[in-house]
Design a protein around this motif. Structure first.
Motif, short mmCIF file in Angstrom:
data_model
loop_
_atom_site.label_atom_id
_atom_site.label_comp_id
_atom_site.label_asym_id
_atom_site.label_seq_id
_atom_site.Cartn_x
_atom_site.Cartn_y
_atom_site.Cartn_z
N PRO A 31 0.83 -1.21 0.00
CA PRO A 31 0.00 0.00 0.00
C PRO A 31 0.86 1.26 0.00
CG PRO A 31 0.04 -0.97 2.19
CD PRO A 31 0.76 -1.94 1.29
N PHE A 32 0.36 2.31 -0.62
CA PHE A 32 1.06 3.58 -0.62
C PHE A 32 0.06 4.69 -0.92
CE2 PHE A 32 1.15 2.12 -4.99
CZ PHE A 32 0.95 3.26 -5.74
N VAL A 33 0.49 5.92 -0.70
CA VAL A 33 -0.32 7.09 -1.05
C VAL A 33 0.41 7.86 -2.13
CG1 VAL A 33 -1.17 9.33 -0.25
CG2 VAL A 33 -1.51 7.29 1.15
N LEU A 34 -0.29 8.18 -3.20
CA LEU A 34 0.26 9.01 -4.26
C LEU A 34 -0.14 10.45 -3.99
CD1 LEU A 34 1.65 9.42 -7.00
CD2 LEU A 34 -0.55 8.93 -8.09
N ALA A 35 0.86 11.30 -3.77
CA ALA A 35 0.63 12.72 -3.47
C ALA A 35 0.99 13.54 -4.70
CB ALA A 35 1.47 13.15 -2.28
N THR A 36 0.05 14.36 -5.16
CA THR A 36 0.27 15.19 -6.35
C THR A 36 -0.06 16.64 -6.03
OG1 THR A 36 -0.37 13.34 -7.78
CG2 THR A 36 -0.31 15.54 -8.78
N VAL A 37 0.89 17.53 -6.25
CA VAL A 37 0.65 18.96 -6.06
C VAL A 37 -0.25 19.46 -7.19
CG1 VAL A 37 1.69 21.26 -5.89
CG2 VAL A 37 2.87 19.27 -4.91
N VAL A 38 -1.41 20.00 -6.84
CA VAL A 38 -2.33 20.50 -7.85
C VAL A 38 -2.41 22.02 -7.87
CG1 VAL A 38 -3.72 18.41 -7.86
CG2 VAL A 38 -4.30 20.24 -6.27
N ARG A 39 -1.92 22.65 -6.80
CA ARG A 39 -1.92 24.12 -6.74
C ARG A 39 -0.82 24.55 -5.79
NH1 ARG A 39 -3.87 27.37 -2.88
NH2 ARG A 39 -4.24 29.56 -3.36
N ALA A 40 -0.07 25.58 -6.18
CA ALA A 40 1.00 26.10 -5.34
C ALA A 40 0.95 27.63 -5.35
CB ALA A 40 2.36 25.62 -5.82
N PRO A 62 5.26 32.05 -1.65
CA PRO A 62 6.51 31.34 -1.95
C PRO A 62 6.46 29.89 -1.50
CG PRO A 62 6.78 32.64 0.03
CD PRO A 62 5.37 32.90 -0.46
N THR A 63 6.61 28.98 -2.42
CA THR A 63 6.74 27.56 -2.12
C THR A 63 7.75 26.97 -3.09
OG1 THR A 63 4.93 26.97 -3.62
CG2 THR A 63 4.35 27.29 -1.31
N SER A 64 8.41 25.91 -2.67
CA SER A 64 9.39 25.27 -3.54
C SER A 64 8.76 24.26 -4.47
CB SER A 64 10.48 24.59 -2.71
OG SER A 64 9.92 23.67 -1.80
N ALA A 65 7.55 23.81 -4.16
CA ALA A 65 6.86 22.83 -5.00
C ALA A 65 6.12 23.53 -6.12
CB ALA A 65 5.90 22.00 -4.16
N ARG A 66 5.85 22.81 -7.17
CA ARG A 66 5.12 23.31 -8.33
C ARG A 66 4.02 22.32 -8.69
NH1 ARG A 66 7.36 26.93 -6.72
NH2 ARG A 66 8.88 28.32 -7.70
N PRO A 67 2.94 22.79 -9.31
CA PRO A 67 1.89 21.87 -9.74
C PRO A 67 2.46 20.75 -10.60
CG PRO A 67 1.13 24.12 -9.92
CD PRO A 67 2.59 24.20 -9.59
N GLY A 68 2.04 19.54 -10.31
CA GLY A 68 2.53 18.38 -11.03
C GLY A 68 3.61 17.62 -10.28
N ASP A 69 4.23 18.24 -9.27
CA ASP A 69 5.20 17.51 -8.45
C ASP A 69 4.50 16.37 -7.73
OD1 ASP A 69 7.33 19.11 -9.20
OD2 ASP A 69 7.20 20.41 -7.43
N ARG A 70 5.19 15.24 -7.60
CA ARG A 70 4.57 14.05 -7.01
C ARG A 70 5.51 13.36 -6.03
NH1 ARG A 70 1.72 10.98 -12.18
NH2 ARG A 70 -0.10 12.34 -12.35
#
Length: 256
Positions: A19-28, A31-39
């Motif tokens: 089992p695992f969780v898939l985490a996907t950035v959908v909005r940023a 200031p954040t270092s993550a961008r939409p689409g980062d997983r």
């Protein structure tokens, strides 16, 4: 880890029934270092593979991801550096994390749990119907070839539908393995006789469901199989989806 490598890793986890969780950035919101689409992937031991932001975001995703592995739910996680008034929208978990340098992140967390593993012993019509109907329901249904075949550690159900053949060793193996659901397809009288011969404790006796399945007036093999899966569904844990987390996570020292 590249996006392609992460998806390959996810496929490997699925094939291995991990089992695992898939985490996907959908909005940023900067200031954040993550961008939409980062997983990233959240594993049962808390390991995170991939990238959904710095340490502050990662700590929140880890906590929420582990929670979802317990509940089997999926949700939209909003991480903010400031309090937001009002209740979170339905389907969203909102967490105020003091350590964010600013901005906010919306991350979709999708719990990827392996299908219920059902082991069926027997060659009778009911056994065949259990395999066919279970697979239609999306379960991982596997015929048990021999009564001595080892049971995988994550077996969720064992159903014996062999009409008297090698029932006892399969039932004992399922009890030793701690299988959550153990069903014996038999009449009330014969089922009681089989359990009596096993010389079970009261706790062990209660773990074996015979006649297996809910009483829905089933007569045919497919109907009996359906009643057993109905019982499995009725007995599975039920959880209520959380819509907001009012707690605040402790500050950390890494910047977003």
């Amino acid at each position: 880890m590249s996006a392609e490598d992460l998806l390959v890793r996810a496929d490997d986890l699925r094939s291995g029934r991990t089992p695992f969780v898939l985490a996907t950035v959908v909005r940023a919101e900067r200031p954040t270092s993550a961008r939409p689409g980062d997983r990233a992937l959240v594993l049962p031991d808390g390991t995170i593979e991939g990238f959904v932001g710095g340490t502050c975001a990662e700590s929140t995703v880890r906590v929420e991801g582990l929670r979802l592995l317990e509940t089997g739910e999926s949700t939209l996680l909003r991480i903010t550096a400031r309090d937001e008034a009002g209740m979170a929208p339905e389907g969203m978990v909102r967490v105020h994390n003091h350590c964010l340098s600013g901005g906010s992140l919306d991350i979709f967390l999708e719990a990827m749990l392996p299908a219920l593993l059902v082991q069926v012993y027997g060659q009778a019509p009911v056994a065949r119907a259990l395999v066919e109907i279970g697979r239609v329901l999306g379960h991982d249904v596997r015929p048990l070839p021999e009564p001595t075949t080892p049971l995988p550690s994550d077996t969720g159900a064992v159903v014996v539908a062999s009409h008297g053949r090698d029932e006892e060793p399969v039932l004992r193996a399922a009890m030793r393995a701690g299988v959550p659901y153990i069903g014996l397809v038999a009449s009330k009288r014969r089922g009681a006789a089989v359990l009596a011969d096993l010389e079970l404790t009261d706790e062990e006796h209660d773990r074996v469901r015979t006649p297996a399945g809910l009483d829905i007036g089933a007569r045919t093999a497919p109907e009996i199989a359906l009643s057993i899966y109905a019982e499995l569904i009725a007995l599975r844990p039920r959880t209520a989806a959380a819509t907001e987390h009012p707690h605040h996570l402790p500050a950390c020292h890494a910047d977003e």
